[in-house]
Design a protein around this motif. Structure first.
Motif, PDB file in Angstrom:
ATOM      1  N   ALA A 125     -33.286  31.384  -1.805  1.00 14.31           N
ATOM      2  CA  ALA A 125     -31.865  31.046  -1.843  1.00 14.31           C
ATOM      3  C   ALA A 125     -31.033  32.252  -2.262  1.00 14.31           C
ATOM      4  N   LEU A 126     -31.532  33.008  -3.238  1.00 12.37           N
ATOM      5  CA  LEU A 126     -30.801  34.190  -3.696  1.00 12.37           C
ATOM      6  C   LEU A 126     -30.745  35.251  -2.599  1.00 12.37           C
ATOM      7  N   ALA A 127     -31.845  35.440  -1.896  1.00 10.83           N
ATOM      8  CA  ALA A 127     -31.880  36.426  -0.818  1.00 10.83           C
ATOM      9  C   ALA A 127     -30.857  36.091   0.267  1.00 10.83           C
ATOM     10  N   ARG A 128     -30.658  34.820   0.523  1.00 11.30           N
ATOM     11  CA  ARG A 128     -29.695  34.408   1.559  1.00 11.30           C
ATOM     12  C   ARG A 128     -28.279  34.812   1.199  1.00 11.30           C
ATOM     13  N   VAL A 129     -27.901  34.704  -0.075  1.00  6.72           N
ATOM     14  CA  VAL A 129     -26.506  34.943  -0.460  1.00  6.72           C
ATOM     15  C   VAL A 129     -26.244  36.399  -0.854  1.00  6.72           C
ATOM     16  N   LEU A 130     -27.274  37.196  -1.059  1.00 13.02           N
ATOM     17  CA  LEU A 130     -27.096  38.612  -1.355  1.00 13.02           C
ATOM     18  C   LEU A 130     -26.866  39.384  -0.056  1.00 13.02           C
ATOM     19  N   LYS A 131     -25.942  40.312  -0.099  1.00 12.95           N
ATOM     20  CA  LYS A 131     -25.697  41.165   1.063  1.00 12.95           C
ATOM     21  C   LYS A 131     -26.870  42.130   1.259  1.00 12.95           C
ATOM     22  N   PRO A 132     -27.119  42.557   2.472  1.00 14.97           N
ATOM     23  CA  PRO A 132     -28.123  43.611   2.671  1.00 14.97           C
ATOM     24  C   PRO A 132     -27.772  44.843   1.828  1.00 14.97           C
ATOM     25  N   GLY A 133     -28.747  45.328   1.102  1.00 15.80           N
ATOM     26  CA  GLY A 133     -28.518  46.458   0.209  1.00 15.80           C
ATOM     27  C   GLY A 133     -28.058  46.076  -1.179  1.00 15.80           C
ATOM     28  N   ALA A 134     -27.750  44.792  -1.405  1.00 15.95           N
ATOM     29  CA  ALA A 134     -27.320  44.337  -2.732  1.00 15.95           C
ATOM     30  C   ALA A 134     -28.464  44.487  -3.735  1.00 15.95           C
ATOM     31  N   GLU A 135     -28.089  44.588  -5.001  1.00 16.83           N
ATOM     32  CA  GLU A 135     -29.064  44.830  -6.063  1.00 16.83           C
ATOM     33  C   GLU A 135     -29.272  43.576  -6.909  1.00 16.83           C
ATOM     34  N   PHE A 136     -30.526  43.320  -7.237  1.00 17.27           N
ATOM     35  CA  PHE A 136     -30.891  42.232  -8.143  1.00 17.27           C
ATOM     36  C   PHE A 136     -31.584  42.856  -9.341  1.00 17.27           C
ATOM     37  N   ARG A 137     -30.975  42.689 -10.521  1.00 17.71           N
ATOM     38  CA  ARG A 137     -31.516  43.256 -11.747  1.00 17.71           C
ATOM     39  C   ARG A 137     -32.140  42.169 -12.608  1.00 17.71           C
ATOM     40  N   LEU A 138     -33.338  42.443 -13.112  1.00 15.37           N
ATOM     41  CA  LEU A 138     -34.053  41.503 -13.970  1.00 15.37           C
ATOM     42  C   LEU A 138     -34.543  42.233 -15.206  1.00 15.37           C
ATOM     43  N   ALA A 139     -34.617  41.508 -16.318  1.00 11.31           N
ATOM     44  CA  ALA A 139     -35.166  42.077 -17.546  1.00 11.31           C
ATOM     45  C   ALA A 139     -35.888  40.984 -18.317  1.00 11.31           C
ATOM     46  N   SER A 140     -36.953  41.389 -19.002  1.00 16.57           N
ATOM     47  CA  SER A 140     -37.683  40.444 -19.855  1.00 16.57           C
ATOM     48  C   SER A 140     -38.461  41.231 -20.898  1.00 16.57           C
ATOM     49  N   ASP A 141     -38.651  40.606 -22.059  1.00 17.66           N
ATOM     50  CA  ASP A 141     -39.479  41.193 -23.100  1.00 17.66           C
ATOM     51  C   ASP A 141     -40.781  40.427 -23.263  1.00 17.66           C
ATOM     52  N   ASP A 142     -40.992  39.393 -22.456  1.00 19.79           N
ATOM     53  CA  ASP A 142     -42.192  38.572 -22.553  1.00 19.79           C
ATOM     54  C   ASP A 142     -43.255  39.103 -21.583  1.00 19.79           C
ATOM     55  N   PRO A 143     -44.414  39.549 -22.085  1.00 17.89           N
ATOM     56  CA  PRO A 143     -45.414  40.160 -21.194  1.00 17.89           C
ATOM     57  C   PRO A 143     -45.844  39.245 -20.049  1.00 17.89           C
ATOM     58  N   GLY A 144     -46.014  37.960 -20.333  1.00 21.72           N
ATOM     59  CA  GLY A 144     -46.424  37.046 -19.282  1.00 21.72           C
ATOM     60  C   GLY A 144     -45.385  36.895 -18.190  1.00 21.72           C
ATOM     61  N   TYR A 145     -44.126  36.819 -18.603  1.00 20.29           N
ATOM     62  CA  TYR A 145     -43.062  36.667 -17.617  1.00 20.29           C
ATOM     63  C   TYR A 145     -42.801  37.979 -16.878  1.00 20.29           C
ATOM     64  N   GLN A 146     -43.052  39.092 -17.539  1.00 21.62           N
ATOM     65  CA  GLN A 146     -42.915  40.387 -16.861  1.00 21.62           C
ATOM     66  C   GLN A 146     -43.856  40.464 -15.663  1.00 21.62           C
ATOM     67  N   VAL A 147     -45.097  40.054 -15.874  1.00 24.40           N
ATOM     68  CA  VAL A 147     -46.076  40.052 -14.777  1.00 24.40           C
ATOM     69  C   VAL A 147     -45.654  39.054 -13.698  1.00 24.40           C
ATOM     70  N   TRP A 148     -45.182  37.885 -14.133  1.00 23.71           N
ATOM     71  CA  TRP A 148     -44.729  36.853 -13.200  1.00 23.71           C
ATOM     72  C   TRP A 148     -43.563  37.362 -12.339  1.00 23.71           C
ATOM     73  N   MET A 149     -42.584  37.969 -12.995  1.00 19.36           N
ATOM     74  CA  MET A 149     -41.436  38.513 -12.262  1.00 19.36           C
ATOM     75  C   MET A 149     -41.870  39.528 -11.216  1.00 19.36           C
ATOM     76  N   LEU A 150     -42.671  40.491 -11.646  1.00 16.76           N
ATOM     77  CA  LEU A 150     -43.084  41.543 -10.733  1.00 16.76           C
ATOM     78  C   LEU A 150     -43.882  40.984  -9.561  1.00 16.76           C
ATOM     79  N   ARG A 151     -44.791  40.081  -9.849  1.00 17.35           N
ATOM     80  CA  ARG A 151     -45.622  39.530  -8.774  1.00 17.35           C
ATOM     81  C   ARG A 151     -44.787  38.784  -7.744  1.00 17.35           C
ATOM     82  N   HIS A 152     -43.885  37.908  -8.233  1.00 21.99           N
ATOM     83  CA  HIS A 152     -43.075  37.115  -7.308  1.00 21.99           C
ATOM     84  C   HIS A 152     -42.078  37.988  -6.545  1.00 21.99           C
ATOM     85  N   MET A 153     -41.499  38.974  -7.213  1.00 21.39           N
ATOM     86  CA  MET A 153     -40.537  39.839  -6.538  1.00 21.39           C
ATOM     87  C   MET A 153     -41.231  40.748  -5.522  1.00 21.39           C
ATOM     88  N   MET A 154     -42.376  41.288  -5.877  1.00 16.76           N
ATOM     89  CA  MET A 154     -43.089  42.175  -4.962  1.00 16.76           C
ATOM     90  C   MET A 154     -43.622  41.411  -3.754  1.00 16.76           C
TER      91      MET A 154
END
Length: 231
Positions: free
Chosen positions: A156-185
């Protein structure tokens, strides 16, 4: 696939410590003029440009703005950008409203609802940037379905972001950091922009700090700062 109204279920606290009289007054006086309201019809679109007194040059979205420090700083630094902040925690909303009044920020609008539903209503290619900073990691396995970073919401987010738009994420939780990277990659619509370790180990200059980052560092946790580009 969109998230329907019947599927909405917000987790977490609505209110923390009781709001002082001044902050309660801020919500009563300031929120109506800044509130973004979703259409009653889940199929009806919403033009976010119409939510601002002056048509903004760009539109940015912060999902779960917490105390609003980052959003207010970005709004002050970029007065021609319209910023939509989504938050359900009333104490955080009151804090952001106070910053908006003190800094005379007229380019901020607030949605007190589920960010996933907002994505349903937004037009294709309507956002220039999005932020998801230090969200609740929901560390228990049975609660992982509550995390915002899921394939459905990224679609859903990809649909509303313009081509070339930036999505910034941050987390201090090691488990969620891995989760974020895996799902985004794994998502074909997003490309990780990091080229060296410091690109994700340090915030860039136009990325203001939040109280959650400061608390994490004080308690010995190392945040990561991710930038992805909409392909």
């Amino acid at each position: 696939m969109s998230i329907q109204e019947s599927q909405r279920k917000l987790y977490g606290r609505r209110v923390g410590r009781p709001l002082r009289e001044g902050l309660r007054g801020l919500i009563e006086q300031e929120l109506p003029a800044r509130a973004l309201t979703l259409p009653d019809n889940p199929e009806q679109g919403l033009d976010p440009q119409d939510c601002f007194a002056q048509t903004p040059d760009e539109l940015w979205l912060e999902i779960g703005f917490g105390g609003g420090e980052h959003l207010a700083a970005q709004a002050e630094a970029h007065p021609s950008v319209g910023l939509i902040g989504v938050e359900f925690f009333r104490n955080g909303i009151a804090a952001l409203l106070r910053d908006c009044r003190e800094r005379n920020l007229d380019n901020v609008r607030i949605l007190e609802d589920d960010a996933r539903l907002l994505l349903n209503h937004l037009p294709d290619d309507s956002l220039d940037r999005a932020f998801l900073l230090f969200p609740d990691p929901w560390p228990k396995t049975r609660h992982h379905k509550r995390r915002f970073v899921q394939r459905e919401t990224l679609d859903a987010l990809a649909r509303v972001l313009k081509p070339g738009a930036e999505f910034r994420l941050a987390s201090d939780d090691p488990g969620y950091q891995v989760w974020m990277l895996r799902h985004m990659m794994d998502h074909p619509a997003f490309e990780w922009t990091a080229r060296r370790p410091r690109d994700w180990q340090q915030r860039c200059q136009d990325w203001p700090a939040t109280r959650y980052e400061e608390k994490a560092i004080a308690e010995g946790r190392q945040p990561i700062f991710l930038k992805f580009r909409r392909r």
